[in-house]
Design an enzyme around this catalytic site. Structure first.
Site, mmCIF file in Angstrom:
data_model
loop_
_atom_site.group_PDB
_atom_site.id
_atom_site.type_symbol
_atom_site.label_atom_id
_atom_site.label_comp_id
_atom_site.label_asym_id
_atom_site.label_seq_id
_atom_site.Cartn_x
_atom_site.Cartn_y
_atom_site.Cartn_z
ATOM 1 N N GLY A 13 1.121 -1.512 0.158
ATOM 2 C CA GLY A 13 0.201 0.167 -0.060
ATOM 3 C C GLY A 13 1.269 1.638 0.287
ATOM 4 N N GLY A 16 3.513 1.573 3.137
ATOM 5 C CA GLY A 16 4.006 0.649 3.174
ATOM 6 C C GLY A 16 5.397 0.842 2.313
ATOM 7 C CB SER A 106 -7.252 6.211 10.849
ATOM 8 O OG SER A 106 -8.417 7.781 9.978
ATOM 9 C CB SER A 107 -6.934 12.368 12.188
ATOM 10 O OG SER A 107 -7.990 12.028 10.891
ATOM 11 C CB CYS A 108 -11.480 8.291 10.666
ATOM 12 S SG CYS A 108 -10.736 8.498 8.370
ATOM 13 C CE1 TYR A 135 -9.694 2.964 7.283
ATOM 14 C CE2 TYR A 135 -9.839 4.942 8.219
ATOM 15 C CZ TYR A 135 -8.725 3.479 7.471
ATOM 16 O OH TYR A 135 -7.525 3.973 7.455
ATOM 17 C CE LYS A 139 -7.255 1.943 10.324
ATOM 18 N NZ LYS A 139 -5.748 1.178 10.058
ATOM 19 C CB CYS A 164 -2.995 14.211 9.650
ATOM 20 S SG CYS A 164 -1.548 14.583 8.778
ATOM 21 C CG HIS A 179 -8.082 9.188 1.579
ATOM 22 N ND1 HIS A 179 -8.856 9.273 2.071
ATOM 23 C CD2 HIS A 179 -7.410 8.285 1.183
ATOM 24 C CE1 HIS A 179 -8.542 8.633 2.657
ATOM 25 N NE2 HIS A 179 -7.434 7.283 2.337
ATOM 26 C CE LYS A 187 -12.416 16.913 -10.167
ATOM 27 N NZ LYS A 187 -13.348 17.335 -8.601
#
Length: 309
Positions: A13, A16, A106-108, A135, A139, A164, A179, A187
């Site tokens: 990922g 990683g 994760s900050s989530c 998610y 976490k 973050c 993300h 875009k």
């Protein structure tokens, strides 16, 4: 001197791969199996792997990740896959007698609706953001399991870093899975390539986000291995400042020399109004990020042009 043997999950990922590219990675004996070699959703497979290779240290960086669109579309997968992977690697490591473990959260994990910077002690102190709740729940549970392992036996030091939002080399750029920042890069590049005059922004663009270059997180992880004993049990990894969505679009446009304009679709979801982590604990520990926004976007765009074009 014998090198520390470190198992890194999620070696394929973005996080990683950035860890594996770090200039100091050769100081360790790294095991970084891909999912075809080690399926983290299979508890027995993890136990067999740990018994065979006997790592001294585990870094759990694997996960099913994505932006707002992906999280809203696949909440079951984001909950179950992340929960299975986290629970399995933590508990298998404990059963294998591995004493040192770094879990990447994760900050989530933090509650929604807070304007002030998010402190580590705020976990489970409020409602999670609905657009990525599955998610976030996975976490939180993985981080709490690490905490409980250490609480039951302090010889097992299982700690959680809470980054973050991230972007950088090896990111996902397809808007269906990406993300915010890599999606913006894609875009704006496509708009410039196709000579389009406008690019759409979801919402009014005033929501604020903190995005750190992924190479900086890799640096923090390496430092966490080297300074593990002084590492707090929970610690944010971030910049300590944020930008509006509009500012991210503007910076990307400047890096690419995109001359068009931006329009806002006020019917689209934008997630939390602000999500900024408090980095006081990180600064006290002695680490800060190295890349500013323009430098990070430049390196990420260079990677995008090389790997995706």
């Amino acid at each position: 001197m014998t090198k520390l043997k470190v198992l890194l999950t999620g070696g394929g990922g973005m996080v990683g791969r950035n860890i594996l590219e770090h200039s100091a990675i050769d100081e360790f004996d790294i095991l970084a199996p891909r999912s075809a070699e080690l399926d983290l959703r299979n508890f027995d497979a993890i136990k067999t792997y740990l018994d065979k290779y006997r790592p001294n240290f585990v870094i759990h960086a694997a996960g099913k990740v994505g932006g707002i669109q992906a999280n809203m579309r696949e909440p079951v997968g984001f909950l179950l896959e992340n929960l299975d992977m986290g629970r399995n690697i933590v508990w298998a490591s404990r059963q294998a007698g591995i004493k040192k473990f770094i879990n990447l959260g994760s900050s989530c994990m933090y509650p929604r609706g807070h304007e002030e910077p998010l402190k580590e002690e705020m976990i489970l102190k409020g409602e999670l953001e609905p657009t990525n709740e599955g998610y976030a729940l996975a976490k939180v549970l993985t981080a709490k399991l690490c905490e409980y392992v250490t609480r039951e036996d302090a010889s097992y030091q299982y700690k959680t870093l809470i980054p973050c939002n991230l972007y950088g080399r090896h990111d996902k750029f397809d808007p269906k899975h990406s993300h915010l920042l890599p999606a913006i890069i894609h875009k704006v590049h496509q708009a410039k390539k196709n000579n389009e005059k406008t690019v759409e922004i979801w919402g009014d663009g005033t929501a604020r986000r903190e995005f750190m270059y992924s190479g900086d997180l890799a640096d923090a992880v390496i430092e966490s291995i080297n300074q593990f004993d002084s590492l707090p049990y929970y610690m944010n990894i971030g910049l300590g400042h944020d930008y509006t969505i509009n500012e991210y679009y503007q910076t990307v446009a400047e890096v690419m020399n995109f001359q068009g304009t931006f329009i806002h679709d006020l019917t689209k979801p934008v997630g939390m109004a602000r999500k900024l982590v408090n980095v006081n604990r990180q600064i006290s520990w002695g680490w800060t990020a190295k890349h500013d926004l323009t430098a990070g976007i430049n390196k990420t765009y260079e990677f995008y042009l090389k790997e995706y074009m």
